[in-house]
Design a protein around this motif. Sequence first.
Motif, PDB file in Angstrom:
ATOM      1  N   GLN A 192       0.844  -1.187   0.000  1.00 30.88           N
ATOM      2  CA  GLN A 192       0.000   0.000   0.000  1.00 30.88           C
ATOM      3  C   GLN A 192       0.884   1.244   0.000  1.00 30.88           C
ATOM      4  O   GLN A 192       1.982   1.242   0.561  1.00 30.88           O
ATOM      5  N   LEU A 193       0.431   2.284  -0.624  1.00 29.82           N
ATOM      6  CA  LEU A 193       1.171   3.542  -0.640  1.00 29.82           C
ATOM      7  C   LEU A 193       1.103   4.177   0.751  1.00 29.82           C
ATOM      8  O   LEU A 193       0.076   4.089   1.422  1.00 29.82           O
ATOM      9  N   PRO A 194       2.191   4.820   1.193  1.00 25.80           N
ATOM     10  CA  PRO A 194       2.189   5.429   2.524  1.00 25.80           C
ATOM     11  C   PRO A 194       1.207   6.590   2.622  1.00 25.80           C
ATOM     12  O   PRO A 194       0.858   7.202   1.611  1.00 25.80           O
ATOM     13  N   GLU A 195       0.802   6.869   3.850  1.00 27.18           N
ATOM     14  CA  GLU A 195      -0.148   7.948   4.107  1.00 27.18           C
ATOM     15  C   GLU A 195       0.376   8.854   5.218  1.00 27.18           C
ATOM     16  O   GLU A 195       1.133   8.420   6.076  1.00 27.18           O
ATOM     17  N   GLN A 196      -0.064  10.099   5.170  1.00 30.22           N
ATOM     18  CA  GLN A 196       0.268  11.114   6.177  1.00 30.22           C
ATOM     19  C   GLN A 196      -1.037  11.779   6.583  1.00 30.22           C
ATOM     20  O   GLN A 196      -1.831  12.135   5.720  1.00 30.22           O
ATOM     21  N   THR A 197      -1.265  11.936   7.880  1.00 29.08           N
ATOM     22  CA  THR A 197      -2.506  12.561   8.346  1.00 29.08           C
ATOM     23  C   THR A 197      -2.209  13.886   9.025  1.00 29.08           C
ATOM     24  O   THR A 197      -1.291  13.982   9.842  1.00 29.08           O
ATOM     25  N   LEU A 198      -2.976  14.882   8.666  1.00 30.62           N
ATOM     26  CA  LEU A 198      -2.915  16.197   9.290  1.00 30.62           C
ATOM     27  C   LEU A 198      -4.133  16.312  10.186  1.00 30.62           C
ATOM     28  O   LEU A 198      -5.260  16.172   9.719  1.00 30.62           O
ATOM     29  N   GLN A 199      -3.900  16.545  11.479  1.00 29.81           N
ATOM     30  CA  GLN A 199      -5.014  16.731  12.407  1.00 29.81           C
ATOM     31  C   GLN A 199      -5.167  18.220  12.679  1.00 29.81           C
ATOM     32  O   GLN A 199      -4.192  18.911  12.974  1.00 29.81           O
ATOM     33  N   ILE A 200      -6.402  18.672  12.583  1.00 28.11           N
ATOM     34  CA  ILE A 200      -6.724  20.082  12.778  1.00 28.11           C
ATOM     35  C   ILE A 200      -7.672  20.162  13.965  1.00 28.11           C
ATOM     36  O   ILE A 200      -8.757  19.588  13.933  1.00 28.11           O
ATOM     37  N   CYS A 201      -7.222  20.857  15.005  1.00 29.00           N
ATOM     38  CA  CYS A 201      -8.046  20.973  16.210  1.00 29.00           C
ATOM     39  C   CYS A 201      -8.156  22.432  16.615  1.00 29.00           C
ATOM     40  O   CYS A 201      -7.161  23.050  16.995  1.00 29.00           O
ATOM     41  N   ASP A 202      -9.359  22.969  16.526  1.00 30.43           N
ATOM     42  CA  ASP A 202      -9.600  24.348  16.928  1.00 30.43           C
ATOM     43  C   ASP A 202      -9.966  24.447  18.410  1.00 30.43           C
ATOM     44  O   ASP A 202     -10.068  25.553  18.942  1.00 30.43           O
ATOM     45  N   ASP A 203     -10.153  23.293  19.074  1.00 34.76           N
ATOM     46  CA  ASP A 203     -10.510  23.274  20.492  1.00 34.76           C
ATOM     47  C   ASP A 203      -9.220  23.275  21.318  1.00 34.76           C
ATOM     48  O   ASP A 203      -8.596  22.242  21.537  1.00 34.76           O
ATOM     49  N   LEU A 204      -8.815  24.464  21.764  1.00 39.84           N
ATOM     50  CA  LEU A 204      -7.561  24.602  22.496  1.00 39.84           C
ATOM     51  C   LEU A 204      -7.565  23.824  23.804  1.00 39.84           C
ATOM     52  O   LEU A 204      -6.537  23.305  24.237  1.00 39.84           O
ATOM     53  N   SER A 205      -8.713  23.726  24.447  1.00 38.38           N
ATOM     54  CA  SER A 205      -8.822  22.998  25.709  1.00 38.38           C
ATOM     55  C   SER A 205      -8.537  21.509  25.492  1.00 38.38           C
ATOM     56  O   SER A 205      -7.800  20.891  26.259  1.00 38.38           O
ATOM     57  N   ASP A 233      -9.757  13.339  19.426  1.00 33.98           N
ATOM     58  CA  ASP A 233     -10.130  12.762  18.134  1.00 33.98           C
ATOM     59  C   ASP A 233     -11.562  13.120  17.751  1.00 33.98           C
ATOM     60  O   ASP A 233     -11.869  13.283  16.570  1.00 33.98           O
ATOM     61  N   GLU A 234     -12.425  13.246  18.759  1.00 35.96           N
ATOM     62  CA  GLU A 234     -13.822  13.565  18.491  1.00 35.96           C
ATOM     63  C   GLU A 234     -14.005  14.998  18.002  1.00 35.96           C
ATOM     64  O   GLU A 234     -14.854  15.266  17.159  1.00 35.96           O
ATOM     65  N   VAL A 235     -13.189  15.925  18.511  1.00 31.64           N
ATOM     66  CA  VAL A 235     -13.383  17.335  18.150  1.00 31.64           C
ATOM     67  C   VAL A 235     -12.472  17.803  17.016  1.00 31.64           C
ATOM     68  O   VAL A 235     -12.688  18.880  16.469  1.00 31.64           O
ATOM     69  N   CYS A 236     -11.475  17.023  16.659  1.00 31.85           N
ATOM     70  CA  CYS A 236     -10.573  17.487  15.605  1.00 31.85           C
ATOM     71  C   CYS A 236     -10.970  16.918  14.248  1.00 31.85           C
ATOM     72  O   CYS A 236     -11.704  15.945  14.157  1.00 31.85           O
ATOM     73  N   LEU A 237     -10.489  17.570  13.227  1.00 30.84           N
ATOM     74  CA  LEU A 237     -10.682  17.118  11.851  1.00 30.84           C
ATOM     75  C   LEU A 237      -9.379  16.490  11.385  1.00 30.84           C
ATOM     76  O   LEU A 237      -8.297  16.947  11.748  1.00 30.84           O
ATOM     77  N   SER A 238      -9.482  15.472  10.585  1.00 30.01           N
ATOM     78  CA  SER A 238      -8.288  14.836  10.041  1.00 30.01           C
ATOM     79  C   SER A 238      -8.360  14.842   8.523  1.00 30.01           C
ATOM     80  O   SER A 238      -9.409  14.562   7.943  1.00 30.01           O
ATOM     81  N   LEU A 239      -7.243  15.198   7.919  1.00 30.52           N
ATOM     82  CA  LEU A 239      -7.105  15.113   6.469  1.00 30.52           C
ATOM     83  C   LEU A 239      -5.977  14.127   6.200  1.00 30.52           C
ATOM     84  O   LEU A 239      -4.883  14.271   6.747  1.00 30.52           O
ATOM     85  N   THR A 240      -6.262  13.137   5.376  1.00 30.11           N
ATOM     86  CA  THR A 240      -5.267  12.109   5.074  1.00 30.11           C
ATOM     87  C   THR A 240      -4.777  12.284   3.645  1.00 30.11           C
ATOM     88  O   THR A 240      -5.566  12.501   2.726  1.00 30.11           O
ATOM     89  N   PHE A 241      -3.469  12.176   3.507  1.00 32.36           N
ATOM     90  CA  PHE A 241      -2.823  12.310   2.209  1.00 32.36           C
ATOM     91  C   PHE A 241      -2.059  11.032   1.914  1.00 32.36           C
ATOM     92  O   PHE A 241      -1.400  10.477   2.782  1.00 32.36           O
ATOM     93  N   LYS A 242      -2.175  10.577   0.672  1.00 37.88           N
ATOM     94  CA  LYS A 242      -1.542   9.334   0.249  1.00 37.88           C
ATOM     95  C   LYS A 242      -0.451   9.646  -0.765  1.00 37.88           C
ATOM     96  O   LYS A 242      -0.606  10.542  -1.598  1.00 37.88           O
ATOM     97  N   ALA A 243       0.637   8.903  -0.680  1.00 42.32           N
ATOM     98  CA  ALA A 243       1.711   9.068  -1.656  1.00 42.32           C
ATOM     99  C   ALA A 243       1.177   8.732  -3.041  1.00 42.32           C
ATOM    100  O   ALA A 243       0.379   7.804  -3.206  1.00 42.32           O
ATOM    101  N   LEU A 244       1.614   9.497  -4.008  1.00 35.27           N
ATOM    102  CA  LEU A 244       1.244   9.232  -5.396  1.00 35.27           C
ATOM    103  C   LEU A 244       2.302   8.327  -6.017  1.00 35.27           C
ATOM    104  O   LEU A 244       3.484   8.435  -5.660  1.00 35.27           O
ATOM    105  N   PRO A 245       1.928   7.463  -6.934  1.00 38.78           N
ATOM    106  CA  PRO A 245       2.963   6.712  -7.656  1.00 38.78           C
ATOM    107  C   PRO A 245       3.904   7.713  -8.347  1.00 38.78           C
ATOM    108  O   PRO A 245       3.481   8.808  -8.748  1.00 38.78           O
ATOM    109  N   ARG A 246       5.169   7.366  -8.454  1.00 38.03           N
ATOM    110  CA  ARG A 246       6.174   8.283  -8.993  1.00 38.03           C
ATOM    111  C   ARG A 246       5.768   8.912 -10.320  1.00 38.03           C
ATOM    112  O   ARG A 246       5.874  10.131 -10.480  1.00 38.03           O
TER     113      ARG A 246
END
Length: 195
Positions: free
Chosen positions: A33-46, A91-104
Amino acid sequence: MSTAARSVPAPPANAVVRDAHWEAKLARLRARQLPEQTLQICDDLSARKQLEQAKLEAARCRMADAEDQRTISPETERAEAVLASAQAEFDEVCLSLTFKALPRPALDGLIKRFPPTEAQAEDGDAWNPETFPAALVAAAHIERDDSGAVVEGLTEEEAQGLLDSWPVAESNALFAAAWQAQQIVRTTTVELGKG
């Protein structure tokens, strides 16, 4: 002269075994499987602060257990439970965006699609920094439905909208997550011939 079919000798047994081994290895290499990277975005500072504190406390407790050469202490068990709860809330309050490696070839084609201007090339850019980031974010972004199947992700226009409307640091983090997915190396060692 006879035109009768000649019998072909059977290949040596070790060649057959080697071929079977190679085919199995090649099948595994192709199925990776191609590798993946996840960006977590959390606006809830608490929630973010609680998670960071829980991580620090759990790490402190684990280190104390290790220093005292003991099994997991009740204090560590409590810290781990607090960490699990804080992680679940985060995990409940944050958003996650997942990015997958593209074939070369796909990544190379994307870079060629957005060449730098002459001025950008003189500055050392390998692609157009105005247009390539949104294209990469869109091409690498994947979303999954509830069953885990990949469904359509961001369009280039949506990606450009996020890159343009977010603060610089967050916009850079979005592009960096898509780019890092392209840079993940999952090999552990590379052995070169003995010199």
